[in-house]
Write an enzyme that holds these catalytic residues in place. Sequence first.
Site, PDB file in Angstrom:
ATOM      1  CG  ASP A   1      -0.161  -1.812  -7.623  1.00 42.15           C
ATOM      2  OD1 ASP A   1       0.832  -1.664  -8.356  1.00 42.15           O
ATOM      3  OD2 ASP A   1      -0.228  -1.372  -6.453  1.00 42.15           O
TER       4      ASP A   1
ATOM      5  CG  ASP B   1      -4.547  -0.369   3.415  1.00 40.47           C
ATOM      6  OD1 ASP B   1      -5.230  -0.383   2.380  1.00 40.47           O
ATOM      7  OD2 ASP B   1      -3.438   0.213   3.481  1.00 40.47           O
TER       8      ASP B   1
ATOM      9  CG  ASP C   1       2.457   2.550  -8.008  1.00 36.73           C
ATOM     10  OD1 ASP C   1       3.443   2.639  -7.283  1.00 36.73           O
ATOM     11  OD2 ASP C   1       1.279   2.648  -7.583  1.00 36.73           O
TER      12      ASP C   1
HETATM   13  P1  ATP Z   1       0.218   5.104  -3.008  1.00 42.08           P
HETATM   14  O1  ATP Z   1       0.790   4.192  -4.044  1.00 42.08           O
HETATM   15  O2  ATP Z   1      -0.536   6.247  -3.517  1.00 42.08           O
HETATM   16  O3  ATP Z   1       1.195   5.471  -1.994  1.00 42.08           O
HETATM   17  P2  ATP Z   1      -1.365   2.807  -2.431  1.00 42.08           P
HETATM   18  O4  ATP Z   1      -2.668   2.629  -1.691  1.00 42.08           O
HETATM   19  O5  ATP Z   1      -1.370   2.438  -3.874  1.00 42.08           O
HETATM   20  O6  ATP Z   1      -0.904   4.283  -2.208  1.00 42.08           O
HETATM   21  P3  ATP Z   1       0.629   0.801  -2.143  1.00 42.08           P
HETATM   22  O7  ATP Z   1       1.637   0.638  -1.072  1.00 42.08           O
HETATM   23  O8  ATP Z   1       1.033   0.997  -3.548  1.00 42.08           O
HETATM   24  O9  ATP Z   1      -0.283   1.998  -1.668  1.00 42.08           O
HETATM   25  O10 ATP Z   1      -0.329  -0.461  -2.021  1.00 42.08           O
HETATM   26  C1  ATP Z   1      -1.185  -0.900  -3.050  1.00 42.08           C
HETATM   27  C2  ATP Z   1      -2.448  -1.517  -2.447  1.00 42.08           C
HETATM   28  O11 ATP Z   1      -2.116  -2.648  -1.627  1.00 42.08           O
HETATM   29  C3  ATP Z   1      -3.223  -0.585  -1.514  1.00 42.08           C
HETATM   30  O12 ATP Z   1      -4.090   0.258  -2.219  1.00 42.08           O
HETATM   31  C4  ATP Z   1      -3.958  -1.571  -0.638  1.00 42.08           C
HETATM   32  O13 ATP Z   1      -5.078  -2.087  -1.305  1.00 42.08           O
HETATM   33  C5  ATP Z   1      -2.953  -2.681  -0.474  1.00 42.08           C
HETATM   34  N1  ATP Z   1      -2.108  -2.484   0.708  1.00 42.08           N
HETATM   35  C6  ATP Z   1      -0.929  -1.818   0.768  1.00 42.08           C
HETATM   36  N2  ATP Z   1      -0.408  -1.839   1.992  1.00 42.08           N
HETATM   37  C7  ATP Z   1      -1.267  -2.553   2.753  1.00 42.08           C
HETATM   38  C8  ATP Z   1      -1.276  -2.944   4.115  1.00 42.08           C
HETATM   39  N3  ATP Z   1      -0.304  -2.582   4.935  1.00 42.08           N
HETATM   40  N4  ATP Z   1      -2.316  -3.690   4.552  1.00 42.08           N
HETATM   41  C9  ATP Z   1      -3.295  -4.050   3.707  1.00 42.08           C
HETATM   42  N5  ATP Z   1      -3.354  -3.721   2.432  1.00 42.08           N
HETATM   43  C10 ATP Z   1      -2.350  -2.976   1.939  1.00 42.08           C
HETATM   44 MG    MG Z   2       0.354   2.355  -5.163  1.00 42.41          MG
END
Ligand code: ATP
Ligand code: MG
Length: 457
Positions: A75, A152, A73
Amino acid sequence: MPIHSDDSLERGTTIDGRPAGLRTIARDAHPISRKDISPNALRVLYRLRDAGFAGFLVGGAVRDLLVGGHPKDFDIATSATPEEVRHLFRNSRLIGRRFRLAHVVFGREIIEVATFRANVDDGSGDRELHAGGRLVRDNVFGAIEDDAIRRDFTANALYYAIDDFSVRDYTGGFEDVQNRVLRLIGDPEQRYREDPVRMLRAVRLAAKLGFSIDDATASPLPVLAPLLRESAPARLFEECLKLFLSGHAVASFLGLERHGLLPVLLPETSSALAANRSGALRRMLLEGLRGTDVRVANDEPVSPAFLFALLLWPAYCRTLMALQAQGMHAAEAQRRAADRVTLHQLSMIALPRRFSLPMQEIWLLQSRFAQRQRKRVMRLLAHPRFRAGFDFLVLRQFASNEHSEEVAFWQEAQTQPMDPLETHSDEQALEPGEEPAQLDGDAPRKRRRRRRPVASQ
Ligand code: ATP
Ligand code: MG
């Protein structure tokens, strides 16, 4: 790869002892190409820019593109408020309570657009901390620098700009991605206390990306693991699906074990594995997770019910043994063990009933594979959960090869024509006087009565 940076330090803060400031990595110094970005995400970025707002691709997508992966995805972070985004895109809607953000909908693809947020308490009440330091609401808009440091991991805090195709780095994430290191932004203990799910994210992202976890980020994990109990069970369920159904289940499991998170996430399974001296149950579990990874790699469907049947099987076996040791009848013990294990685990992970019921069925079917009378065989073959139950039986061979004869029998039985009069699927447990289940723990086994297989009659 050379890093071109303008190193314009706009703030004097330090992140984890490292200088915080903007480093801009120019287009010719990073591998991200527009052709790898979803056209819909590009559309949103251009429209935001044309309307005078700042808009960046951010988070997992930038990280994944930098390591040559395919983001699932895309963002976007922007200076526009959710309402402004809502007005800019007819095909958008506002969602979320803890984080208010906009979804821009293009058919089946959703582009998430979030306003830059800060991780500071401005006294407005829009950010609340629980006594333990846990973050409960987080809706203070901020500048892009604030948005970066409230994320994070440094690898997740990179911004791809549509105006000059550069990557903006406020936390040292670009270098960390190049070195394949996962590092929390800020003080690790404080960041885990704010949101304990970050502990699972550390293990999951390291498993997914093949990154190592920086020492300061990894060392608090076994100590702070119990904080996970304060996280919402529904969130933990979602996180489990990402840990185990995204193609890196084995690496996730090993990471959870290694960093001391398994005893908190799956307490009964963890203690049952520790008590299983032969290691057979762990072998079976890992084999099942390996199979799951293969299915994901082959684009075959994977089911949460089967996954949880696997993850909780050691707990089920151990509970069942204990109940049978107390003299409880096999069929009753199986039902009780299934309910007990499910109930205990539910306090940690909110497994919806549409998954926990088939999970229990997979367990309860296992004892029925020992029954070979023709009528029972036909009935079992017609059971809606037969295939999952059989696949599970195949896995049980990894814990104990005494199932190989059963596997061969049922493999053969599936090739036999079905008797249409026999095909109904009422769930039946063992009948009085029948044999207890043969399970895969360390407890002594009873000898099984041999029955003549129908397939050879
Ligand atoms: P994936 O989608 O591959 O599982 P992701 O890093 O994109 O990993 P998402 O849950 O889609 O995970 O989150 C998007 C973004 O939001 C992350 O890359 C991070 O920058 C931020 N983020 C997500 N969860 C947290 C959290 N618990 N604390 C702080 N920032 C977060
Ligand atoms: Mg993601």
